[in-house]
Design a protein around this motif. Structure first.
Motif, PDB file in Angstrom:
ATOM      1  N   TYR A   1      38.279  35.794  48.001  1.00  0.00           N
ATOM      2  CA  TYR A   1      38.456  36.246  46.619  1.00  0.00           C
ATOM      3  C   TYR A   1      39.034  37.655  46.563  1.00  0.00           C
ATOM      4  O   TYR A   1      39.795  37.990  45.651  1.00  0.00           O
TER       5      TYR A   1
ATOM      6  N   LEU B   1      36.177  42.874  43.709  1.00  0.00           N
ATOM      7  CA  LEU B   1      36.573  41.647  43.019  1.00  0.00           C
ATOM      8  C   LEU B   1      36.802  41.848  41.528  1.00  0.00           C
ATOM      9  O   LEU B   1      37.363  40.982  40.864  1.00  0.00           O
ATOM     10  N   GLU B   2      36.336  42.955  40.991  1.00  0.00           N
ATOM     11  CA  GLU B   2      36.533  43.215  39.569  1.00  0.00           C
ATOM     12  C   GLU B   2      36.478  44.711  39.300  1.00  0.00           C
ATOM     13  O   GLU B   2      35.728  45.440  39.942  1.00  0.00           O
TER      14      GLU B   2
ATOM     15  N   TRP C   1      43.509  32.278  41.608  1.00  0.00           N
ATOM     16  CA  TRP C   1      42.517  33.208  41.060  1.00  0.00           C
ATOM     17  C   TRP C   1      41.944  32.661  39.757  1.00  0.00           C
ATOM     18  O   TRP C   1      40.735  32.735  39.512  1.00  0.00           O
TER      19      TRP C   1
ATOM     20  N   TYR D   1      42.336  38.780  44.552  1.00  0.00           N
ATOM     21  CA  TYR D   1      42.267  39.877  43.584  1.00  0.00           C
ATOM     22  C   TYR D   1      43.339  40.929  43.858  1.00  0.00           C
ATOM     23  O   TYR D   1      43.903  41.524  42.929  1.00  0.00           O
TER      24      TYR D   1
END
Length: 217
Positions: free
Chosen positions: A10, A67-68, A27, A14
């Motif tokens: 992931y 990831l964010e 994604w 990203y």
């Protein structure tokens, strides 16, 4: 708790380039699974914090941060680093029956900044300097153990990320991922072999583009 093995996958998605249509589509397709994974890692972080394992909680939150882009996670990271710093100060002062000197307080502040910015080698150098001043200090030795654990996690993360890139044929990104971990583990034979393999392939590709006749193996 062991972090899910899909984290590097992931992370690669990203960090994909804006024109990487396949990665962007994947994604989106993986949104639900990714969100569940983030919830799981957040739970791990909460458990670690409840047990006052602040270093472990930080490692989990930094995994989520890859990831964010979450201001909430960033705030939690800063809060945990503050808690960890205060505990370090209290432990060192208690172990030595004296308050920290201004120099030692500055060293701790610099160490915390280095950790926050993931400047692992700088953090290691500062910690070693502190240990020279206070050899045998339990709080510093505990922090050294935690730092070594963080270094190992970072090496494993970069290695796994490079392998994810390599398996998809993205050799340049794989090489960059592996090279980013090399200063942390300059004698790691597996890491060195991966770098040599990736560099050899890139050299052959370059030779072909320049009119060479070598085959890529």
């Amino acid at each position: 708790q062991h972090l899910p093995k899909t984290l590097p996958f992931y992370e690669r998605l990203y960090k994909a380039d804006a024109d990487d249509v396949i990665a962007l589509r994947r994604w989106q397709q993986e949104r639900d699974k990714r969100d569940r994974l983030i919830v799981t890692v957040k739970a791990y972080a909460a458990i670690a914090e409840a047990e006052q394992e602040y270093g472990l909680a930080l490692a989990h939150l930094r995994s989520i941060q890859r990831l964010e882009d979450s201001p909430v996670i960033l705030t939690d990271i800063k809060r945990l680093r503050s808690l960890l710093l205060e505990r370090q100060k209290a432990q060192i002062a208690r172990n030595n029956n004296s308050a920290l000197s201004k120099k030692q307080q500055q060293q701790l502040a610099d160490y915390t900044t280095a950790i926050d910015q993931q400047q692992w080698l700088t953090a290691k150098d500062i910690l070693m300097a502190m240990l020279k001043q206070r050899p045998g200090d339990k709080a510093l030795l505990d922090e050294q153990q935690q730092l070594n654990a963080n270094l190992l996690l970072e090496i494993e993360r970069a290695t796994a990320l490079g392998e994810a890139y390599y398996s998809e044929g993205n050799i340049e990104y794989a090489l960059m991922a592996w090279q980013s971990a090399l200063p942390l583990a300059p004698n790691d034979s597996h890491l060195l072999a991966n770098i040599e393999r990736a560099q050899r392939i890139l050299d052959k590709v370059k030779a072909l583009k320049e009119g060479g006749t070598n085959d890529i193996r």
